[in-house]
Design a protein around this motif. Sequence first.
Motif, PDB file in Angstrom:
ATOM      1  N   GLU A 231       0.813  -1.210   0.000  1.00 46.94           N
ATOM      2  CA  GLU A 231       0.000   0.000   0.000  1.00 46.94           C
ATOM      3  C   GLU A 231       0.847   1.261   0.000  1.00 46.94           C
ATOM      4  OE1 GLU A 231      -3.430  -0.054   2.634  1.00 46.94           O
ATOM      5  OE2 GLU A 231      -3.106  -2.214   2.896  1.00 46.94           O
ATOM      6  N   LYS A 232       1.767   1.286  -0.967  1.00 47.13           N
ATOM      7  CA  LYS A 232       2.669   2.438  -1.064  1.00 47.13           C
ATOM      8  C   LYS A 232       2.774   2.906  -2.498  1.00 47.13           C
ATOM      9  CE  LYS A 232       5.978   2.498   2.679  1.00 47.13           C
ATOM     10  NZ  LYS A 232       6.857   1.555   3.351  1.00 47.13           N
ATOM     11  N   TRP A 233       2.925   4.223  -2.647  1.00 49.10           N
ATOM     12  CA  TRP A 233       3.264   4.782  -3.956  1.00 49.10           C
ATOM     13  C   TRP A 233       4.782   4.753  -4.079  1.00 49.10           C
ATOM     14  CZ3 TRP A 233      -0.328   5.833  -7.572  1.00 49.10           C
ATOM     15  CH2 TRP A 233      -1.666   5.989  -7.155  1.00 49.10           C
ATOM     16  N   LEU A 234       5.279   4.118  -5.132  1.00 48.94           N
ATOM     17  CA  LEU A 234       6.726   4.020  -5.314  1.00 48.94           C
ATOM     18  C   LEU A 234       7.158   4.864  -6.507  1.00 48.94           C
ATOM     19  CD1 LEU A 234       7.145   0.142  -4.970  1.00 48.94           C
ATOM     20  CD2 LEU A 234       7.360   1.871  -3.166  1.00 48.94           C
ATOM     21  N   GLU A 235       8.156   5.685  -6.283  1.00 45.92           N
ATOM     22  CA  GLU A 235       8.669   6.500  -7.383  1.00 45.92           C
ATOM     23  C   GLU A 235       9.416   5.593  -8.360  1.00 45.92           C
ATOM     24  OE1 GLU A 235      11.317   9.706  -6.235  1.00 45.92           O
ATOM     25  OE2 GLU A 235      12.211   9.598  -8.241  1.00 45.92           O
ATOM     26  N   VAL A 236       8.964   5.598  -9.614  1.00 43.70           N
ATOM     27  CA  VAL A 236       9.621   4.752 -10.614  1.00 43.70           C
ATOM     28  C   VAL A 236      10.248   5.568 -11.735  1.00 43.70           C
ATOM     29  CG1 VAL A 236       8.246   2.691 -10.200  1.00 43.70           C
ATOM     30  CG2 VAL A 236       7.425   4.421 -11.822  1.00 43.70           C
ATOM     31  N   SER A 237       9.962   6.860 -11.743  1.00 49.48           N
ATOM     32  CA  SER A 237      10.553   7.703 -12.777  1.00 49.48           C
ATOM     33  C   SER A 237      10.554   9.142 -12.309  1.00 49.48           C
ATOM     34  CB  SER A 237       9.759   7.601 -14.079  1.00 49.48           C
ATOM     35  OG  SER A 237      10.313   8.467 -15.048  1.00 49.48           O
ATOM     36  N   SER A 238      11.549   9.854 -12.795  1.00 42.95           N
ATOM     37  CA  SER A 238      11.684  11.257 -12.468  1.00 42.95           C
ATOM     38  C   SER A 238      12.095  11.917 -13.769  1.00 42.95           C
ATOM     39  CB  SER A 238      12.773  11.392 -11.403  1.00 42.95           C
ATOM     40  OG  SER A 238      12.725  12.644 -10.803  1.00 42.95           O
ATOM     41  N   ILE A 239      11.262  12.821 -14.251  1.00 40.42           N
ATOM     42  CA  ILE A 239      11.501  13.380 -15.584  1.00 40.42           C
ATOM     43  C   ILE A 239      11.713  14.886 -15.433  1.00 40.42           C
ATOM     44  CG2 ILE A 239      10.571  13.589 -17.917  1.00 40.42           C
ATOM     45  CD1 ILE A 239       8.675  11.223 -17.063  1.00 40.42           C
ATOM     46  N   SER A 240      12.845  15.355 -15.884  1.00 38.60           N
ATOM     47  CA  SER A 240      13.233  16.734 -15.582  1.00 38.60           C
ATOM     48  C   SER A 240      13.708  17.505 -16.792  1.00 38.60           C
ATOM     49  CB  SER A 240      14.372  16.748 -14.557  1.00 38.60           C
ATOM     50  OG  SER A 240      14.028  16.025 -13.401  1.00 38.60           O
ATOM     51  N   ASN A 241      13.453  18.795 -16.730  1.00 36.84           N
ATOM     52  CA  ASN A 241      14.079  19.737 -17.657  1.00 36.84           C
ATOM     53  C   ASN A 241      15.126  20.519 -16.864  1.00 36.84           C
ATOM     54  OD1 ASN A 241      14.808  21.565 -19.581  1.00 36.84           O
ATOM     55  ND2 ASN A 241      12.732  22.301 -20.010  1.00 36.84           N
ATOM     56  N   PHE A 242      16.364  20.473 -17.332  1.00 31.75           N
ATOM     57  CA  PHE A 242      17.450  21.160 -16.637  1.00 31.75           C
ATOM     58  C   PHE A 242      17.738  22.519 -17.258  1.00 31.75           C
ATOM     59  CE2 PHE A 242      17.943  16.596 -16.413  1.00 31.75           C
ATOM     60  CZ  PHE A 242      17.934  16.405 -15.056  1.00 31.75           C
ATOM     61  N   GLU A 243      16.986  22.818 -18.323  1.00 29.45           N
ATOM     62  CA  GLU A 243      17.222  24.062 -19.069  1.00 29.45           C
ATOM     63  C   GLU A 243      18.721  24.163 -19.380  1.00 29.45           C
ATOM     64  OE1 GLU A 243      15.289  27.389 -17.208  1.00 29.45           O
ATOM     65  OE2 GLU A 243      13.315  26.473 -17.374  1.00 29.45           O
ATOM     66  N   THR A 244      19.378  25.274 -19.037  1.00 29.04           N
ATOM     67  CA  THR A 244      20.795  25.401 -19.407  1.00 29.04           C
ATOM     68  C   THR A 244      21.740  25.045 -18.259  1.00 29.04           C
ATOM     69  OG1 THR A 244      20.778  27.732 -18.759  1.00 29.04           O
ATOM     70  CG2 THR A 244      20.345  27.241 -21.077  1.00 29.04           C
ATOM     71  N   PHE A 245      21.160  24.558 -17.150  1.00 23.76           N
ATOM     72  CA  PHE A 245      21.982  24.361 -15.949  1.00 23.76           C
ATOM     73  C   PHE A 245      23.118  23.359 -16.177  1.00 23.76           C
ATOM     74  CE2 PHE A 245      22.968  22.928 -11.635  1.00 23.76           C
ATOM     75  CZ  PHE A 245      22.958  24.118 -10.928  1.00 23.76           C
ATOM     76  N   GLN A 246      22.776  22.218 -16.808  1.00 28.35           N
ATOM     77  CA  GLN A 246      23.818  21.247 -17.122  1.00 28.35           C
ATOM     78  C   GLN A 246      24.634  21.712 -18.327  1.00 28.35           C
ATOM     79  OE1 GLN A 246      21.573  17.585 -17.663  1.00 28.35           O
ATOM     80  NE2 GLN A 246      22.063  16.930 -15.580  1.00 28.35           N
ATOM     81  N   ALA A 247      23.945  22.253 -19.319  1.00 27.15           N
ATOM     82  CA  ALA A 247      24.622  22.665 -20.555  1.00 27.15           C
ATOM     83  C   ALA A 247      25.726  23.673 -20.269  1.00 27.15           C
ATOM     84  CB  ALA A 247      23.613  23.256 -21.534  1.00 27.15           C
ATOM     85  N   ASN A 248      25.497  24.524 -19.278  1.00 28.19           N
ATOM     86  CA  ASN A 248      26.513  25.515 -18.927  1.00 28.19           C
ATOM     87  C   ASN A 248      27.774  24.838 -18.410  1.00 28.19           C
ATOM     88  OD1 ASN A 248      27.562  28.104 -18.530  1.00 28.19           O
ATOM     89  ND2 ASN A 248      26.821  28.179 -16.423  1.00 28.19           N
ATOM     90  N   ARG A 249      27.598  23.810 -17.591  1.00 29.55           N
ATOM     91  CA  ARG A 249      28.778  23.084 -17.113  1.00 29.55           C
ATOM     92  C   ARG A 249      29.394  22.250 -18.223  1.00 29.55           C
ATOM     93  NH1 ARG A 249      27.764  20.597 -11.107  1.00 29.55           N
ATOM     94  NH2 ARG A 249      26.783  22.429 -10.189  1.00 29.55           N
ATOM     95  N   LEU A 250      28.513  21.677 -19.038  1.00 27.61           N
ATOM     96  CA  LEU A 250      28.982  20.783 -20.096  1.00 27.61           C
ATOM     97  C   LEU A 250      29.604  21.547 -21.261  1.00 27.61           C
ATOM     98  CD1 LEU A 250      25.774  18.592 -20.274  1.00 27.61           C
ATOM     99  CD2 LEU A 250      28.010  17.695 -19.651  1.00 27.61           C
ATOM    100  N   LYS A 251      29.349  22.841 -21.337  1.00 26.97           N
ATOM    101  CA  LYS A 251      29.670  23.627 -22.526  1.00 26.97           C
ATOM    102  C   LYS A 251      29.013  22.998 -23.750  1.00 26.97           C
ATOM    103  CE  LYS A 251      33.942  25.676 -20.906  1.00 26.97           C
ATOM    104  NZ  LYS A 251      34.280  24.709 -19.819  1.00 26.97           N
ATOM    105  N   LEU A 252      27.753  22.694 -23.580  1.00 27.45           N
ATOM    106  CA  LEU A 252      26.957  22.100 -24.659  1.00 27.45           C
ATOM    107  C   LEU A 252      26.143  23.206 -25.310  1.00 27.45           C
ATOM    108  CD1 LEU A 252      25.296  20.100 -26.304  1.00 27.45           C
ATOM    109  CD2 LEU A 252      24.049  19.529 -24.235  1.00 27.45           C
ATOM    110  N   ARG A 253      26.489  23.497 -26.564  1.00 24.73           N
ATOM    111  CA  ARG A 253      25.858  24.639 -27.223  1.00 24.73           C
ATOM    112  C   ARG A 253      25.341  24.265 -28.602  1.00 24.73           C
ATOM    113  NH1 ARG A 253      31.047  28.143 -26.721  1.00 24.73           N
ATOM    114  NH2 ARG A 253      31.823  26.054 -27.105  1.00 24.73           N
ATOM    115  N   TYR A 254      24.564  25.156 -29.174  1.00 19.46           N
ATOM    116  CA  TYR A 254      24.110  24.954 -30.546  1.00 19.46           C
ATOM    117  C   TYR A 254      24.256  26.269 -31.282  1.00 19.46           C
ATOM    118  CZ  TYR A 254      19.903  27.618 -29.571  1.00 19.46           C
ATOM    119  OH  TYR A 254      19.045  28.624 -29.238  1.00 19.46           O
TER     120      TYR A 254
END
Length: 422
Positions: free
Chosen positions: A347-370
């Motif tokens: 009788e528990k709700w179990l987290e099975v997925s977490s879906i996120s938008n990081f916007e530019t937060f990771q891209a800034n560290r990664l230097k991932l650009r377009y």
Amino acid sequence: MLEVSRIREEKEVVIERLKVRNIDVTEKLEEVLSLDTKRKETQLIMDNDLTELNSLSKEIGNLFKSGNIEEANQLKAKTVTLKDNASQQKQNLSEIENAIQKILYTIPNVPNKIVTPGKSDQDNKIVFESGKMPTLPANAQPHWDLIKKYDLVDFELGVKITGAGFPVYKGKGARLQRALINFFLDEATNAGYQEVIPPLLVNEDSGYGTGQLPDKDGQMYHDAQDNLYLIPTAEVPITNIYRDVVLQESDFPIKNVGYTPCFRREAGSWGSDVRGLNRLHQFDKVEIVQLAHPDKSYGILDEMVAHVKGLLDKLELPYRVAQLCGGDLGFTSALTFDMEVFSAAQEKWLEVSSISNFETFQANRLKLRYKSGNNKPQLAHTLNGSALALPRILASILENNQTGNGINIPKVLVPYTGFDKI
RNA sequence: GGAGAAAUGGCAGAGUGGUCGAAUGCGGCAGUCUUGAAAACUGUUGUGCGGCAACGUACCGGGGGUUCGAAUCCCUCUUUCUCCGCCA
């Protein structure tokens, strides 16, 4: 990591929005801005010294060529103090830059404006519920008992080989696990994701790239001898494929899926909800990762949520979707939806997925650009989600589908398992 | 693990102390020509930081050093290739 330019341009918005995480970053931002001003000043001084130094060097070169040795030597003497100054400024500059970075590393991502304040998962907003709760037989058992009864997963064996939290899957349990992996991978591939099999150990740069370091140092298993980390999620190696990359705008959207085991130390999180398969040190997960144009990323977040809902529908599991409140939002995320499956016997709700938008937060560290056209490169948006995490899915399938004298396999998995009943 | 060779712009590839952010070719972009395309020709074409801009500055695998001056010399690390050893 936040961009300094953003802090400069919309400091008040950043402060306001971060309040939903129950933190006040006013002082930190002021500090960053004043350091950044100092940084610019220092660089200007250094550049001026270097300019002079460069032109002196040219002169000296010419003097030597024309045989003017004495004059050249006189100029040489002039370079000494300039050189000292420049190298002093260079040192100052790198100290300032380090100081800025050190502060920025402590500031989490700015939540999207729809994120509500809140302290914990209690305050998350349920935005969707699938209904259809299973009716269990009178003698229904939690999955840790079912697992023993049908000999599907052996925890004691895992303890013997490794330690707590490293179970051994056996027989139909192992087969069911493999069936789920293949089902998830096939579904993602059909949805246009490219499958990758990434390394399970990553270096420090990758850990910083996606934001696990320095924030979650201590949660990852670390091989000190080679300074490598066991991945806590496929997000790390898959997203880091694109570290230091400049994409063309036409490359979007980029969709990758990968199955990997995940390793988490789970230090300090040993509580009541860790029985059976609910929380493990090693578990399997299929992860979807997308890179997106900033204008499109929220549409893509919805698309990813829809994809995962589709998986749970096909598995015929009752689930709900929660929009995380500020207090429960991950360090690097701007907006996150959690998918929770109802595991009927416990009788528990179990987290099975977490879906996120990081916007530019990771891209800034990664230097991932377009790049679009002849414009300057811009930071891309990164997103990811579990599709899905295996053990809790396994737990809820076992619990919800028990009949008293067996366990029914969801129809969609039968082609993968080769059996329809345990 | 041992011995040797190498790492240069999107790619290929020159450059061994100054005028080199870097020849040349390919690719990309813009233009001329063409009904259109191709070909040909002309121009243009890396990234960060500072600056409204002009421009300045840094970057030739990473870090350090020598020198007035380093892609070029020295040290070190990483990676790749060849040979040997070991091995799923």
